[in-house]
Design a protein around this motif. Structure first.
Motif, mmCIF file in Angstrom:
data_model
loop_
_atom_site.group_PDB
_atom_site.id
_atom_site.type_symbol
_atom_site.label_atom_id
_atom_site.label_comp_id
_atom_site.label_asym_id
_atom_site.label_seq_id
_atom_site.Cartn_x
_atom_site.Cartn_y
_atom_site.Cartn_z
ATOM 1 N N ARG A 11 -0.586 -4.585 -5.697
ATOM 2 C CA ARG A 11 0.410 -3.670 -5.139
ATOM 3 C C ARG A 11 0.520 -3.901 -3.640
ATOM 4 O O ARG A 11 -0.490 -4.016 -2.944
ATOM 5 C CB ARG A 11 -0.009 -2.226 -5.407
ATOM 6 N N LEU A 12 1.750 -3.967 -3.151
ATOM 7 C CA LEU A 12 2.016 -4.030 -1.713
ATOM 8 C C LEU A 12 2.618 -2.687 -1.297
ATOM 9 O O LEU A 12 3.634 -2.262 -1.838
ATOM 10 C CB LEU A 12 2.981 -5.173 -1.391
ATOM 11 N N SER A 13 1.993 -2.047 -0.317
ATOM 12 C CA SER A 13 2.468 -0.749 0.175
ATOM 13 C C SER A 13 2.873 -0.858 1.647
ATOM 14 O O SER A 13 2.264 -1.621 2.423
ATOM 15 C CB SER A 13 1.372 0.316 0.050
ATOM 16 N N GLY A 14 3.909 -0.096 2.018
ATOM 17 C CA GLY A 14 4.280 0.018 3.429
ATOM 18 C C GLY A 14 5.117 -1.115 3.972
ATOM 19 O O GLY A 14 5.139 -1.336 5.189
ATOM 20 N N ALA A 15 5.843 -1.829 3.102
ATOM 21 C CA ALA A 15 6.618 -2.983 3.578
ATOM 22 C C ALA A 15 8.109 -2.850 3.265
ATOM 23 O O ALA A 15 8.820 -3.851 3.234
ATOM 24 C CB ALA A 15 6.073 -4.266 2.965
ATOM 25 N N ALA A 16 8.579 -1.638 3.046
ATOM 26 C CA ALA A 16 9.991 -1.438 2.690
ATOM 27 C C ALA A 16 10.914 -2.032 3.742
ATOM 28 O O ALA A 16 10.701 -1.865 4.956
ATOM 29 C CB ALA A 16 10.292 0.055 2.532
ATOM 30 N N GLU A 17 11.943 -2.770 3.269
ATOM 31 C CA GLU A 17 12.985 -3.378 4.098
ATOM 32 C C GLU A 17 12.448 -4.438 5.059
ATOM 33 O O GLU A 17 13.138 -4.842 5.992
ATOM 34 C CB GLU A 17 13.755 -2.304 4.888
ATOM 35 N N GLN A 18 11.240 -4.919 4.824
ATOM 36 C CA GLN A 18 10.693 -6.013 5.629
ATOM 37 C C GLN A 18 10.767 -7.317 4.827
ATOM 38 O O GLN A 18 10.509 -7.338 3.621
ATOM 39 C CB GLN A 18 9.235 -5.740 6.015
ATOM 40 N N PRO A 56 11.201 -6.022 -0.199
ATOM 41 C CA PRO A 56 11.179 -4.840 -1.061
ATOM 42 C C PRO A 56 12.037 -3.713 -0.488
ATOM 43 O O PRO A 56 12.056 -3.489 0.723
ATOM 44 C CB PRO A 56 9.699 -4.448 -1.096
ATOM 45 N N SER A 57 12.736 -3.019 -1.362
ATOM 46 C CA SER A 57 13.576 -1.908 -0.924
ATOM 47 C C SER A 57 12.815 -0.602 -0.866
ATOM 48 O O SER A 57 13.304 0.377 -0.271
ATOM 49 C CB SER A 57 14.780 -1.759 -1.873
ATOM 50 N N LEU A 58 11.624 -0.566 -1.457
ATOM 51 C CA LEU A 58 10.800 0.641 -1.452
ATOM 52 C C LEU A 58 9.421 0.320 -0.871
ATOM 53 O O LEU A 58 9.020 -0.841 -0.787
ATOM 54 C CB LEU A 58 10.656 1.193 -2.871
ATOM 55 N N ASN A 59 8.694 1.364 -0.527
ATOM 56 C CA ASN A 59 7.407 1.185 0.135
ATOM 57 C C ASN A 59 6.272 0.839 -0.815
ATOM 58 O O ASN A 59 5.168 0.556 -0.359
ATOM 59 C CB ASN A 59 7.033 2.440 0.927
ATOM 60 N N SER A 60 6.508 0.894 -2.110
ATOM 61 C CA SER A 60 5.480 0.541 -3.080
ATOM 62 C C SER A 60 6.079 -0.427 -4.088
ATOM 63 O O SER A 60 7.036 -0.101 -4.786
ATOM 64 C CB SER A 60 4.967 1.794 -3.809
ATOM 65 N N VAL A 61 5.527 -1.630 -4.150
ATOM 66 C CA VAL A 61 6.034 -2.654 -5.061
ATOM 67 C C VAL A 61 4.839 -3.423 -5.628
ATOM 68 O O VAL A 61 3.838 -3.640 -4.943
ATOM 69 C CB VAL A 61 7.020 -3.605 -4.344
ATOM 70 N N TYR A 62 4.953 -3.799 -6.899
ATOM 71 C CA TYR A 62 3.898 -4.537 -7.584
ATOM 72 C C TYR A 62 4.368 -5.965 -7.862
ATOM 73 O O TYR A 62 5.536 -6.188 -8.189
ATOM 74 C CB TYR A 62 3.551 -3.858 -8.913
ATOM 75 N N TYR A 63 3.434 -6.907 -7.733
ATOM 76 C CA TYR A 63 3.701 -8.304 -8.055
ATOM 77 C C TYR A 63 2.660 -8.764 -9.073
ATOM 78 O O TYR A 63 1.496 -8.356 -9.030
ATOM 79 C CB TYR A 63 3.617 -9.187 -6.807
#
Length: 376
Positions: free
Chosen positions: A42-49, A99-106
């Motif tokens: 999970r990647l957190s805190g990367a929205a719109e980056q 990612p468009s949201l702050n929580s995304v899973y890869y």
């Protein structure tokens, strides 16, 4: 930003996560094993980056050719998984995604958790066609679940279907959902006819420990279960030990072992042609099954697959080879891709959970075709 993987099936090691455009990660090995290829984090805190996530040291991974032409999967809700741009340079896979949201899973492929498997099995037991049984426990103390579908009886054929000996091959679990849901659909004439002629013994997950631990290919102690069928032990491979003991009680007329292949962008079947006792009858049964599956699913094909073993050279530690040799039955391994089917691609999802389910459903039509030929 934060990278985490402390959840069911999670697996990653963080090298650096200070800049969105240079996130560096590594894939840990399976416990007591050199296999590594499965990742899930999970990647957190990367929205719109604009993120560049680099998975390093892949030239030494289990199947380096598997990264060529491969696109990672991502999800915001862990239900819908889509492909994201990925490039492989021979040693590093770079995932490029904003990612468009702050929580995304890869993940390497759409994950299928042990909890989802438990929920699915629990839901199936409401059917009057299903009985459940715990064959024993794994090294981590998890249950080895067996589903018996239909009623054993005079003249009925005995069919075994197992999946996920290799825990990172999660497509096998998605396939199981489609296969079992159709088999238990009392309004489906194919399912009704099949269950009139056969009883099914199904192990939805052969490797619960590896699944929960986030392994690619092995169980808790590093055993590759698909090399344990000749001499399984309770100390090293209780999963195979218990299932094989039950097979010896029931007998076997048909066995399908469901897997995924890292490198080949096809759905295909691998048989037991290299067995010492391979017969024209077994060859004919396998061809009949494959021909029927081609008709039932355009996603399946017969032109591409593994190189066939020379006569008498098969590894009898492998499930399909062991089963065909021991029971003189139709035994096959079904392989699905981690990538996409090159002939029938889906550019958004690639080979996906839903397509796995559909192929699972289609296999029931192939079973219907071959059942009369299994009668001795």
């Amino acid at each position: 930003m934060k990278i985490s993987s402390q959840f069911d099936g999670g697996k990653i090691e963080v090298i650096s996560c200070e800049r969105a455009d240079d996130i560096q990660l590594a894939i840990p090995k399976d416990n007591q094993s050199d296999f590594y290829q499965w990742f899930y984090f999970r990647l957190s805190g990367a929205a719109e980056q604009t993120c560049q996530i680099k998975l390093t040291d892949l030239a030494k991974s289990a199947y380096p050719p598997g990264w060529q032409g491969y696109q990672a999967v991502a999800s915001y809700d862990r239900e819908y998984w889509f492909r994201v741009d990925s490039e492989f340079d021979g040693d590093t896979l770079t995932i490029k995604h904003t990612p468009s949201l702050n929580s995304v899973y890869y993940a390497y492929f759409a994950p299928y958790s042990t909890e989802r498997c438990a929920d699915f099995i629990a839901s199936l037991q409401h059917s009057p066609l299903v009985s459940t049984e715990v064959l024993g426990q794994t090294l981590d103390g998890q249950d080895m679940d067996l589903l018996t579908i239909g009623e054993p009886g005079e003249g009925k054929l005995t069919c075994w279907v197992i999946g996920r000996q290799h825990p990172g091959e999660t497509m096998a679990s998605w396939w199981m959902e489609g296969f079992l849901e159709r088999l238990l659909d009392e309004s489906d004439p194919v399912a009704r006819t099949v269950l009139d002629k056969a009883v099914f013994y199904v192990v939805p997950n052969m490797n619960p420990d590896g699944s929960r631990r986030g392994h690619l290919r092995t169980n808790a102690c590093g055993a590759n279960l698909n090399r344990e069928w000749q001499t399984p032990t309770l100390e090293r491979s209780p999963e195979v030990y218990y299932v094989r003991a039950k097979m010896q009680q029931t007998g076997v007329d048909f066995c399908l072992d469901v897997h995924g292949d890292e490198a080949l962008p096809y759905n295909f079947i691998a048989g037991a042609e290299g067995n010492p006792s391979w017969t024209p009858r077994q060859a004919g049964l396998q061809k009949s099954y494959m021909d029927a599956l081609v008709v039932a699913s355009p996603d399946f094909q017969t032109e591409h697959g593994y190189e066939i073993d020379a006569p008498g050279t098969a590894d009898l530690r492998i499930c399909t080879n062991y089963m065909a040799e021991t029971f003189d039955c139709l035994a096959m391994t079904l392989e699905m891709p981690f990538k996409d089917t090159i002939d029938t691609p889906d550019h958004d999802e690639g080979w996906s959970p839903d397509r796995c389910r559909r192929l699972g459903e289609a296999n029931l039509s192939a079973i219907l075709k071959v059942l009369p030929e299994l009668v001795r």
